[in-house]
Design a protein around this motif. Sequence first.
Motif, PDB file in Angstrom:
ATOM      1  N   ARG A 285       0.885  -1.264  -0.141  1.00  0.00           N
ATOM      2  CA  ARG A 285       0.003   0.109   0.036  1.00  0.00           C
ATOM      3  C   ARG A 285       0.945   1.107   0.057  1.00  0.00           C
ATOM      4  NH1 ARG A 285      -3.810  -0.928   4.932  1.00  0.00           N
ATOM      5  NH2 ARG A 285      -2.058  -2.471   5.685  1.00  0.00           N
ATOM      6  N   ASN A 287       0.612   4.107  -1.613  1.00  0.00           N
ATOM      7  CA  ASN A 287       0.123   5.701  -1.467  1.00  0.00           C
ATOM      8  C   ASN A 287      -0.014   5.900   0.232  1.00  0.00           C
ATOM      9  OD1 ASN A 287       0.032   6.175  -4.110  1.00  0.00           O
ATOM     10  ND2 ASN A 287      -2.128   5.450  -4.256  1.00  0.00           N
ATOM     11  N   ALA A 288      -0.354   4.909   0.919  1.00  0.00           N
ATOM     12  CA  ALA A 288      -0.507   5.135   2.375  1.00  0.00           C
ATOM     13  C   ALA A 288       0.726   5.234   2.936  1.00  0.00           C
ATOM     14  CB  ALA A 288      -1.481   4.090   3.079  1.00  0.00           C
ATOM     15  N   VAL A 290       3.377   6.511   1.763  1.00  0.00           N
ATOM     16  CA  VAL A 290       4.056   7.778   1.476  1.00  0.00           C
ATOM     17  C   VAL A 290       3.257   8.755   2.160  1.00  0.00           C
ATOM     18  CG1 VAL A 290       4.420   9.420  -0.323  1.00  0.00           C
ATOM     19  CG2 VAL A 290       4.908   7.082  -0.911  1.00  0.00           C
ATOM     20  N   ARG A 291       2.059   8.779   2.414  1.00  0.00           N
ATOM     21  CA  ARG A 291       1.246   9.634   2.851  1.00  0.00           C
ATOM     22  C   ARG A 291       1.656   9.778   4.489  1.00  0.00           C
ATOM     23  NH1 ARG A 291      -3.191   8.180  -0.069  1.00  0.00           N
ATOM     24  NH2 ARG A 291      -4.017   6.518   1.726  1.00  0.00           N
ATOM     25  N   ASN A 414       9.679   4.760  -5.762  1.00  0.00           N
ATOM     26  CA  ASN A 414       9.456   4.905  -7.534  1.00  0.00           C
ATOM     27  C   ASN A 414       9.726   3.450  -7.999  1.00  0.00           C
ATOM     28  OD1 ASN A 414       8.462   7.447  -7.471  1.00  0.00           O
ATOM     29  ND2 ASN A 414      10.465   8.393  -7.791  1.00  0.00           N
ATOM     30  N   ARG A 417       7.184   0.960  -7.165  1.00  0.00           N
ATOM     31  CA  ARG A 417       5.866   1.243  -8.004  1.00  0.00           C
ATOM     32  C   ARG A 417       5.997   0.676  -9.560  1.00  0.00           C
ATOM     33  NH1 ARG A 417       2.616   4.825  -5.928  1.00  0.00           N
ATOM     34  NH2 ARG A 417       3.025   6.514  -4.477  1.00  0.00           N
TER      35      ARG A 417
END
Length: 422
Positions: A285, A287-288, A290-291, A414, A417
């Motif tokens: 996960r 995105n979570a 990185v947030r 990155n 990803r």
Amino acid sequence: MKTESNKKKAFLWNTASGLINAGQSAVILIFISHLLTKNDVGIFTIAYALGNLFSTMGKYGVRNFQVTDINEQYSFREYFNSRTLSSVGVMLLMIVYILFQLCTGKYTLIKSMTIVLICLWKMIDTAEDVFYGMYQQQGRLDVGARCYTIRLTISTVLFCLLLMFKSPLFVTSMTVLVVSIVSSLFIIMYTAPRFRQSHEIKNYMPSLSAADKELLKACFPLFLGTSLSIFVGNAPKYLIDWYLDDSTQAIFGYIMMPAFVIMVLNQFIYQPIIRDLGELWSSGRLNAFVRRVLKQYLIVGGITAVVIVAGVIVGIPILSVMYNTDLSAFRPEFAIILLGGGFYAIVSFIMVPLTAMRNQNVISYGFIAASILSLVLGRALILWKGVMGASVLYCLLNLILAMIFTFCFILFVNKRRREMNE
């Protein structure tokens, strides 16, 4: 509901232990500066800095690895074995270093013995940490944080009370060490049996299995990274200890104290999310993940900005009163140190997600470079500009590290990803 309750308790107790740990040396310095001599202040300042360095080396950078070991690749016995070995090794190194300083005439006998006692006092953290890491790994950070809070409170209050009764620094340090060892043993013996993994060390005999060696090898980059991070963070103090005197050490210790508080407090602010970061990265996960990291950057930035503004306006007068010393001539140095403290807090935090990503090698490389830079520039800066040179060195080293680690974090995210999209 029970998990949510544990999280709330973990936050409260972790905050309490973080505040006490962050403020411990600041409070003790207040008592020493009013009741003892400036040389005593300098001795305590370098002793506490060395104690933090040796304690961190003894922990071997394993705590974050242990807590993010979600699938229990290594048993608690293996974590315990590795901690025993690293602690003994570091204590031997500590004794050799202090004997060298004594034999070369840099330390007096009483200074040497006082530093040994304070370093051993800080090494108690190293022994406890492997148990508290186990508690947190099993979702009970609140238990370890509560134990740590109790033990820190006992030792801090006792230290200050003994100073109030005019106890010399050496006698005070020895008394606090003994009481801290007894209280730590009692706390661990009371809490550890509640956790299933603790039973793995019954009938324990010192040994070094293949798994223990594998764990030490896996965490060696973390050992280098965390140890060198403390070295870099306190490099000006070590260099002042080598080239200047205890009075200068006292002055630098006074104006660096708020930055030290930022550093220590930041570690406890992010402590509750270490396990979560490991889970987010393992499950992909991103995105979570990185947030969470960006949120912590904002928290560190906010804390640093508030502290710098407050420090420039009222910090020096308050510190002058607190430490019974006129520090008005050191306002520029103070602002530079506070900014460096913010950079250090970022560096300290970003090592956690890098570890969760299992890219801890970059941590050791970054700190090796910074340590070399501190030795190359440090002597010249400190001998040329004294306290100002030490302040610039501190800020510069941490700025460079913050930039390097943030850039590496972006590269690794990155890369993951791209791998997930293939």
